[in-house]
Design a protein around this motif. Structure first.
Motif, PDB file in Angstrom:
ATOM      1  N   CYS A 179       0.822  -1.218   0.000  1.00 46.35           N
ATOM      2  CA  CYS A 179       0.000   0.000   0.000  1.00 46.35           C
ATOM      3  C   CYS A 179       0.848   1.257   0.000  1.00 46.35           C
ATOM      4  O   CYS A 179       1.742   1.424   0.824  1.00 46.35           O
ATOM      5  CB  CYS A 179      -0.933   0.003   1.210  1.00 46.35           C
ATOM      6  SG  CYS A 179      -2.003   1.443   1.241  1.00 46.35           S
ATOM      7  N   GLN A 180       0.522   2.155  -0.929  1.00 46.29           N
ATOM      8  CA  GLN A 180       1.208   3.450  -1.007  1.00 46.29           C
ATOM      9  C   GLN A 180       0.666   4.443   0.021  1.00 46.29           C
ATOM     10  O   GLN A 180       1.152   5.551   0.119  1.00 46.29           O
ATOM     11  CB  GLN A 180       1.059   4.001  -2.419  1.00 46.29           C
ATOM     12  CG  GLN A 180      -0.373   3.928  -2.900  1.00 46.29           C
ATOM     13  CD  GLN A 180      -0.533   4.145  -4.390  1.00 46.29           C
ATOM     14  OE1 GLN A 180       0.087   5.017  -4.967  1.00 46.29           O
ATOM     15  NE2 GLN A 180      -1.373   3.355  -5.024  1.00 46.29           N
ATOM     16  N   TYR A 181      -0.360   4.047   0.752  1.00 42.13           N
ATOM     17  CA  TYR A 181      -1.034   4.988   1.663  1.00 42.13           C
ATOM     18  C   TYR A 181      -0.944   4.606   3.135  1.00 42.13           C
ATOM     19  O   TYR A 181      -1.753   5.036   3.945  1.00 42.13           O
ATOM     20  CB  TYR A 181      -2.507   5.111   1.260  1.00 42.13           C
ATOM     21  CG  TYR A 181      -2.696   5.595  -0.154  1.00 42.13           C
ATOM     22  CD1 TYR A 181      -2.226   6.851  -0.536  1.00 42.13           C
ATOM     23  CD2 TYR A 181      -3.324   4.806  -1.106  1.00 42.13           C
ATOM     24  CE1 TYR A 181      -2.376   7.299  -1.828  1.00 42.13           C
ATOM     25  CE2 TYR A 181      -3.476   5.247  -2.407  1.00 42.13           C
ATOM     26  CZ  TYR A 181      -3.007   6.502  -2.767  1.00 42.13           C
ATOM     27  OH  TYR A 181      -3.155   6.949  -4.045  1.00 42.13           O
ATOM     28  N   THR A 182       0.005   3.750   3.501  1.00 49.59           N
ATOM     29  CA  THR A 182       0.169   3.427   4.921  1.00 49.59           C
ATOM     30  C   THR A 182       0.834   4.612   5.628  1.00 49.59           C
ATOM     31  O   THR A 182       1.475   5.447   4.988  1.00 49.59           O
ATOM     32  CB  THR A 182       1.048   2.184   5.085  1.00 49.59           C
ATOM     33  OG1 THR A 182       2.261   2.373   4.356  1.00 49.59           O
ATOM     34  CG2 THR A 182       0.349   0.942   4.557  1.00 49.59           C
ATOM     35  N   HIS A 216       1.795   8.299   5.631  1.00 50.75           N
ATOM     36  CA  HIS A 216       0.889   8.994   4.712  1.00 50.75           C
ATOM     37  C   HIS A 216      -0.383   9.370   5.456  1.00 50.75           C
ATOM     38  O   HIS A 216      -0.853   8.622   6.316  1.00 50.75           O
ATOM     39  CB  HIS A 216       0.547   8.072   3.538  1.00 50.75           C
ATOM     40  CG  HIS A 216      -0.106   8.793   2.399  1.00 50.75           C
ATOM     41  ND1 HIS A 216      -1.424   9.157   2.420  1.00 50.75           N
ATOM     42  CD2 HIS A 216       0.376   9.225   1.210  1.00 50.75           C
ATOM     43  CE1 HIS A 216      -1.727   9.788   1.284  1.00 50.75           C
ATOM     44  NE2 HIS A 216      -0.641   9.838   0.544  1.00 50.75           N
TER      45      HIS A 216
END
Lengths: 463, 365
Positions: free
Chosen positions: B67-70, B73
């Motif tokens: 995940c790029q949004y952990t 972020h």
């Protein structure tokens, strides 16, 4: 910091896809390699973190790609988006090499999946990473770890020290401490400059301060600027960047894919005065997706408002933030900070211009308005079914075009000739091929192809 | 999915909804497991939808590491933890009596305490009700007594679980169950397909973002071991009642041929799962039930270890105390079925059956 050699064979500036491909290739050839990634570990990988697929030439079906996608068609697609602004030799090199990249990627831990629901029909041309770009980045970081490559995080390179036709060392701040990095060869893969809003504002004017940056905040173009100041040859238009219209509530940086909005073809889009400013139904999304960044950027305060009604709310991918919702047009206008009378006038004149006819959301249906100075040429249905929904649009920068010019060996040149131990890969040199527009998945192609070339050339140089 | 739009109060569900809506706008993780395709069926998520997604999730953590949004972020996604919280919360909410679920899901100490109480009770029962005759185990506790003790301890928890599953089915809006749905679910469970990572290399449980199949292997060794032990007991029951052949059974008899390897597999599987659990990041699961889950795995292992020890001690003076210990662990395992991690098997299977029924016909998107 663990024991570093006094001098590395190769120092790679950057920590995204291109940098990792270069590091892996050089390390496998026996070189000692250091990666200098400016982001802290959780944000490693640059814009590659946000990518999803790889555009790949292939002469027959190979997993996960169907059918075939050959060189000429690929080049044709590139020519269409760049309007010819490309170096055909380098473009063909990237396209031809992409085919052998796919098995190489798989051999280094990248996993693919068939393109599934909600995506564009790209299963023929684009290979989708299972889990997306961050999964790819993780696989490559595990590979470089296994190869003994040293990775320094929070490592910002401030100066590339050039002496004549050679680079001798790098000046960097690593976790806040000044460090001099010596190496025999160098690969620059540190991205564009879209993370530097001041630079964007110099290039685009003050409006750029209202832009959102879709990708990593760590691409600040420090190394690019430093190299240009030292006479490296450049490509690309310094006043241009690629911007799309995204959800206006997205984070200033790093919003990535989820901030996209696919509602425009089914909307009317007004500016803060409540006036429409472009034909929302000009062509299928995402074909016209890219132009809306520029269109919104040209409006007052760089903001637009897409308005739809209940008939259209389920026709596009879910949005990351829920739409603003109201039972009346006036209520929606107020909720979005617009003048209700102005929006009512715009909607009334639009609705009056709509004609009955068959509506086909997935193709150009020719359902157009009649009698408007600014027509909507497809999917024109009156906004008359409550509840009404609205999304704020703002320009979201995906990348910048200005970069370092490279040759087919990924080598960086100055006016006096090649810099003998300096190569560049990825976004920092992508302008050499992608002079305008964008082709989905092509950034990863350029990064992988030129990262591998740079790594191979650097390893050969130090061998 | 569910037609019931009544919101279930609870921050776990609200937080999961926030995260799932972001996920659903991204969809990079589609290929990992069944949760993601299931998610794409709708834009708005009723509480029952989230309950179903949560029980489909096998906590493989692949989506977290991809995940790029952990965090850090600002979207701060942690889907494995968010769904784990909703999952445990759903087991507690749907269990009866709820107070017991709340106590045992979270408290390993409570489990150990119950074990001690039951153990003491068995020692007391053996000393008081010790039969005059009887051979083998029945020299310590008559067969009739064992049956009288274990039948309710086995059936009552199963009945409670059946009621929970009925409520689950209503909450998630499960439809008519067809044979093909059951087949699909059992196939997934048999192979633990959802822990394959979508590429057959396993999950990201114990080695950060590196893939490993160990969790799938240990879990299946444990699960098949448990099923063998269950089959062993069932075969013994049949032999006792249908064939009039009483325990103890020789080595070359169904109860031993099934039970011995089953017990060894359970020990190996639970030991492996404990080891993995100690290595894994607690923040990617339901952190508050970590102790309860660990105690449950140890209890399962304890059942197998004491069973094997009892067999090894055949004919010695240790049979009496070991029998008490073994019977106590088995009893506690049964009693805790509706209130411990054991219940996950039932809910997971229900979720897989429901999912098989909810899948869209192919070709439609």
């Amino acid at each position: 910091m663990t024991a570093w050699p006094e001098i590395f064979d190769l120092a790679v500036v950057g920590g995204g896809n291109a940098a990792l491909c270069a590091a892996i290739t050089a390390a496998e050839a026996g070189a000692s390699v250091l990666i200098l990634e400016s982001a802290p570990l959780p944000y490693r990988g640059g814009n590659s973190r946000h990518t999803r697929n790889f555009r790949c030439m292939h002469q027959g079906p190979i997993f996960p790609l169907t059918d075939s996608y050959e060189e000429e068609e690929y080049l044709h697609d590139l020519m269409l988006v760049t309007k010819g602004k490309t170096d055909e030799g380098l473009a063909r090199l990237a396209i031809r090499s992409s085919e052998e990249c796919l098995p190489w990627m798989q051999a280094h831990g990248v996993r693919f999946q068939p393109s599934l629901s909600g995506t564009l029909s790209l299963s023929r041309t684009n290979a989708f990473f299972l889990g997306g770009g961050k999964a790819l980045v993780n696989a490559y970081y595990n590979t470089v770890a296994d190869l003994g490559v040293i990775v320094a995080y929070e490592a910002e390179v401030t100066h590339v020290h050039r002496e004549g036709d050679r680079i001798t060392q790098l000046e960097a701040q690593i976790a806040g401490r000044p460090v001099t990095v010596k190496a025999r060869a160098f690969v620059l893969a540190s991205g564009g400059f879209q993370g530097d809003v001041d630079w964007l504002a110099r290039a685009w004017g003050p409006a750029a301060r209202n832009f959102l940056i879709r990708g990593t905040p760590y691409n600040r173009g420090v190394v690019l600027r430093d190299m240009l100041d030292q006479g490296a040859e450049s490509v690309g238009d310094p006043t241009q960047c690629h911007a799309v219209a995204i959800d206006g509530r997205a984070p200033k940086f790093d919003g990535g894919i989820v901030t996209r909005l696919d509602c425009v073809p089914f909307s009317i889009v007004v500016n803060k005065e409540g006036d429409r400013f472009y034909d929302e139904g000009e062509d299928v999304w995402p074909k016209r997706y890219a132009i809306w960044g520029r269109l919104v950027a040209a409006q007052p305060d760089q903001v637009g408002f897409a308005l739809i009604d209940a008939k259209s709310i389920d026709l596009f991918m879910p949005s990351v933030f829920p739409p603003v919702k109201a039972d009346t047009i006036e209520g929606l206008a107020v909720a979005m900070g617009l003048d209700p009378q102005a929006v009512r006038r715009t909607v009334d004149s639009f609705n009056a211009a709509c004609r009955p006819g068959p509506f086909h959301p997935t193709e150009l249906d020719g359902l157009r308005t009649e009698g408007l100075n600014l027509p909507k040429t497809n999917w024109a249905r009156p906004l008359d079914t409550p509840p009404f929904y609205g999304y704020q649009l703002r320009p979201g920068v995906t990348f910048t075009y200005l970069g370092l010019k490279v040759d087919e060996r990924a080598q960086v040149h100055s006016a006096e000739g090649p810099i003998r131990n300096l190569w560049a890969a990825g976004e920092i040199m992508a302008g050499s091929i992608l002079g305008e527009g964008y082709l989905a998945g092509f950034g990863m192609t350029i990064g992988t192809v030129f990262g591998r070339i740079a790594g191979k050339e650097a390893a050969a140089y130090v061998a | 999915m569910s037609l019931d739009q009544t919101p279930l109060t609870g921050t776990a569900t609200d937080e999961a909804r926030r995260q799932i809506e972001i996920c659903n706008a991204c969809r990079y993780c589609e290929g990992f497991c069944a949760v993601f395709p299931a998610m794409t069926r709708q834009k708005a998520f009723a509480a029952g939808d989230l309950t179903q997604l949560a029980n489909l999730c096998h906590n493989c953590r692949g989506c977290y590491y991809a995940c790029q949004y952990t965090a850090p972020h600002e979207f701060a996604l942690n889907i494995p933890a968010a769904l784990a919280e909703v999952r445990v919360e759903s087991w507690e909410r749907l269990a009866r009596p709820q107070a017991m679920a709340r106590m045992f899901q979270t408290h390993g100490v409570a489990m150990a305490g119950l074990l001690v109480v039951v153990l003491a009770w068995f020692f007391w029962a053996m000393s008081v009700w010790r039969p005059e005759g009887g051979s083998g185990f029945y020299a310590y506790l008559a067969h009739g007594t064992m049956v009288a003790i274990f039948t309710p301890a086995f059936l009552v928890p199963l009945a409670l679980i059946a009621l929970s599953l009925r409520d689950y089915w209503r909450e998630v809006g499960g439809g008519r169950v067809r044979l093909s749905h059951l087949q699909s679910a059992l196939h997934s469970a048999a192979k633990m397909k959802n822990l394959s990572g979508g590429h057959g290399e396993g999950c990201n449980f114990e080695e950060g973002d590196r893939f490993s199949d160990r969790r799938r292997v240990f879990h299946q060794v444990m699960m098949y071991g448990f099923l063998l032990c269950f089959a062993s007991t069932a075969s013994g029951t049949i032999m006792h009642y249908a064939l009039g052949w009483e325990a103890p059974y020789p080595l070359l008899s169904p109860p031993k041929l099934l039970g011995l390897p089953g017990g060894v597999m359970m020990v190996a599987g639970t030991a492996g799962l404990v080891w993995l659990k100690l290595r894994a990041d607690r923040n990617l699961g339901a952190a508050r039930v970590w102790g309860g889950e660990m105690a449950f795995i140890l209890l399962l292992g304890g059942v197998a270890v004491t069973g094997l020890a009892l067999y090894a001690a055949t004919g010695s003076a240790l049979v009496g105390p070991l029998l008490a210990i073994h019977l106590a662990t088995v009893m506690v395992l049964f009693l805790l079925m509706p209130f411990s991690k054991m219940v996950h098997g039932f809910f997971r299977l229900a979720a897989l059956v429901a999912e098989a029924g909810m899948q869209r016909p192919s070709g439609k998107s």
